[in-house]
Design a protein around this motif. Structure first.
Motif, short mmCIF file in Angstrom:
data_model
loop_
_atom_site.label_atom_id
_atom_site.label_comp_id
_atom_site.label_asym_id
_atom_site.label_seq_id
_atom_site.Cartn_x
_atom_site.Cartn_y
_atom_site.Cartn_z
N ASN A 69 53.76 36.51 46.60
CA ASN A 69 53.06 35.59 47.50
C ASN A 69 52.86 36.17 48.89
O ASN A 69 52.77 35.43 49.87
CB ASN A 69 53.82 34.25 47.59
N ARG A 70 52.81 37.49 48.99
CA ARG A 70 52.51 38.11 50.29
C ARG A 70 51.03 37.96 50.62
O ARG A 70 50.65 37.95 51.79
CB ARG A 70 52.90 39.59 50.27
N SER A 71 50.21 37.91 49.61
CA SER A 71 48.79 37.62 49.77
C SER A 71 48.50 36.47 48.81
O SER A 71 49.36 36.04 48.05
CB SER A 71 47.95 38.85 49.42
N SER A 72 47.28 35.97 48.83
CA SER A 72 46.94 34.90 47.90
C SER A 72 46.93 35.44 46.47
O SER A 72 46.74 36.64 46.24
CB SER A 72 45.56 34.33 48.24
N PHE A 73 47.12 34.56 45.50
CA PHE A 73 47.07 34.99 44.11
C PHE A 73 45.70 35.55 43.78
O PHE A 73 45.58 36.52 43.02
CB PHE A 73 47.39 33.82 43.18
N LYS A 74 44.65 34.96 44.36
CA LYS A 74 43.29 35.46 44.13
C LYS A 74 43.16 36.90 44.57
O LYS A 74 42.62 37.74 43.83
CB LYS A 74 42.27 34.59 44.86
N THR A 75 43.68 37.22 45.75
CA THR A 75 43.62 38.60 46.24
C THR A 75 44.40 39.53 45.33
O THR A 75 43.95 40.63 45.00
CB THR A 75 44.18 38.67 47.67
N TRP A 76 45.59 39.10 44.93
CA TRP A 76 46.44 39.90 44.05
C TRP A 76 45.74 40.17 42.72
O TRP A 76 45.75 41.30 42.21
CB TRP A 76 47.75 39.15 43.82
N LEU A 77 45.09 39.16 42.18
CA LEU A 77 44.40 39.29 40.91
C LEU A 77 43.19 40.21 41.02
O LEU A 77 42.96 41.06 40.14
CB LEU A 77 43.96 37.90 40.43
N ILE A 78 42.44 40.07 42.10
CA ILE A 78 41.27 40.93 42.30
C ILE A 78 41.70 42.38 42.47
O ILE A 78 41.02 43.30 42.00
CB ILE A 78 40.45 40.44 43.51
N LYS A 79 42.85 42.62 43.12
CA LYS A 79 43.34 43.99 43.27
C LYS A 79 43.65 44.59 41.90
O LYS A 79 43.38 45.78 41.67
CB LYS A 79 44.59 44.01 44.15
N ILE A 80 44.20 43.81 41.01
CA ILE A 80 44.45 44.30 39.66
C ILE A 80 43.13 44.63 38.96
O ILE A 80 43.00 45.66 38.29
CB ILE A 80 45.24 43.26 38.83
N MET A 81 42.14 43.76 39.14
CA MET A 81 40.82 43.98 38.55
C MET A 81 40.20 45.27 39.10
O MET A 81 39.66 46.09 38.34
CB MET A 81 39.91 42.79 38.85
N LEU A 82 40.29 45.45 40.40
CA LEU A 82 39.74 46.66 41.02
C LEU A 82 40.44 47.91 40.51
O LEU A 82 39.81 48.94 40.26
CB LEU A 82 39.86 46.57 42.54
N HIS A 83 41.75 47.82 40.34
CA HIS A 83 42.50 48.95 39.81
C HIS A 83 42.04 49.30 38.39
O HIS A 83 41.86 50.48 38.06
CB HIS A 83 44.00 48.64 39.79
N ASN A 84 41.79 48.27 37.59
CA ASN A 84 41.32 48.51 36.23
C ASN A 84 39.91 49.08 36.22
O ASN A 84 39.58 49.93 35.38
CB ASN A 84 41.39 47.22 35.42
#
Length: 222
Positions: A69-84
């Motif tokens: 929860n250091r960033s929003s879940f949306k941001t965390w999820l998008i970062k995973i998407m970008l990594h993929n």
């Protein structure tokens, strides 16, 4: 399930971590459109984007207890998407850009109250391909910032966190992306007309992800 829609992401995640894995469907439905726009902005086609979305949700579920929860879940999820997306494309590089003075007083190019006329909606749907092609002409680094800021609604801080760049670079790239696109799309198209991810696809990917995570070891309880 509808009654649970009132819970914010953190509350839903807490319930999932406590064993209610079926509630992960809520998070999938909340963020399908965001991940879809991100994948298409990365220049992947519809099918590849859906595959990447599925991988991203599975990765997120498997790592959910690590979300701090250091960033929003949306941001965390998008970062995973970008990594993929990066891992699939095998290349991901940004050049550092410098601006002497950046004032972020930009107004979103896509206003939801505009273009509600039914005739225009039909035209917009028919011309989605034209809009997608126009956006693909924008270099990837600018296209991603444009997608996250203008289409996914992330603020400057969230966008910088998702892309691991400075807030200044976010502002520079957004301004340049708008310059490249403004004449073609500003007066005609709304954000929902671009890379539309409709209900039939939303249901399909939601069901697919939920079927797959049933085979995963249940997420540990906090």
């Amino acid at each position: 399930m509808k009654a649970l829609g009132q819970y914010d992401d953190i509350a839903v995640i807490q319930k999932i971590l406590n064993g209610e894995f079926e509630l992960f469907e809520l998070l999938i439905r909340r963020y399908n459109s965001f991940l879809y726009k991100t994948g298409r902005s990365y220049n992947y086609n519809h099918q590849d984007t859906q595959d990447l979305m599925q991988d991203t949700y599975i990765d997120a579920y498997a790592s959910l207890k690590k979300f701090e929860n250091r960033s929003s879940f949306k941001t965390w999820l998008i970062k995973i998407m970008l990594h993929n997306c990066f891992r699939k494309q095998q290349k991901f590089s940004f050049k550092n850009e410098v601006s002497n003075e950046i004032i972020d007083k930009s107004i979103p190019m896509f206003q939801q109250e505009q273009n509600t006329d039914a005739g225009k909606t039909v035209i917009n749907r028919e011309l989605n391909t034209v809009i997608e092609n126009a956006l693909q002409q924008v270099p990837l680094d600018y296209r991603l910032v444009f997608s996250l800021r203008e289409m996914n609604g992330l603020n400057v801080i969230e966008t910088a966190a998702a892309l691991n760049i400075s807030e200044t670079n976010v502002k520079v790239r957004l301004n340049r992306a708008k310059t490249m696109l403004r004449k073609e799309i500003e007066k005609t198209y709304t954000a929902t007309d671009i890379f539309e991810f409709n209900l039939v696809y939303c249901n399909a990917i939601t069901n697919s992800v939920m079927d797959k995570i049933k085979n995963y070891t249940p997420v540990s309880t906090l």
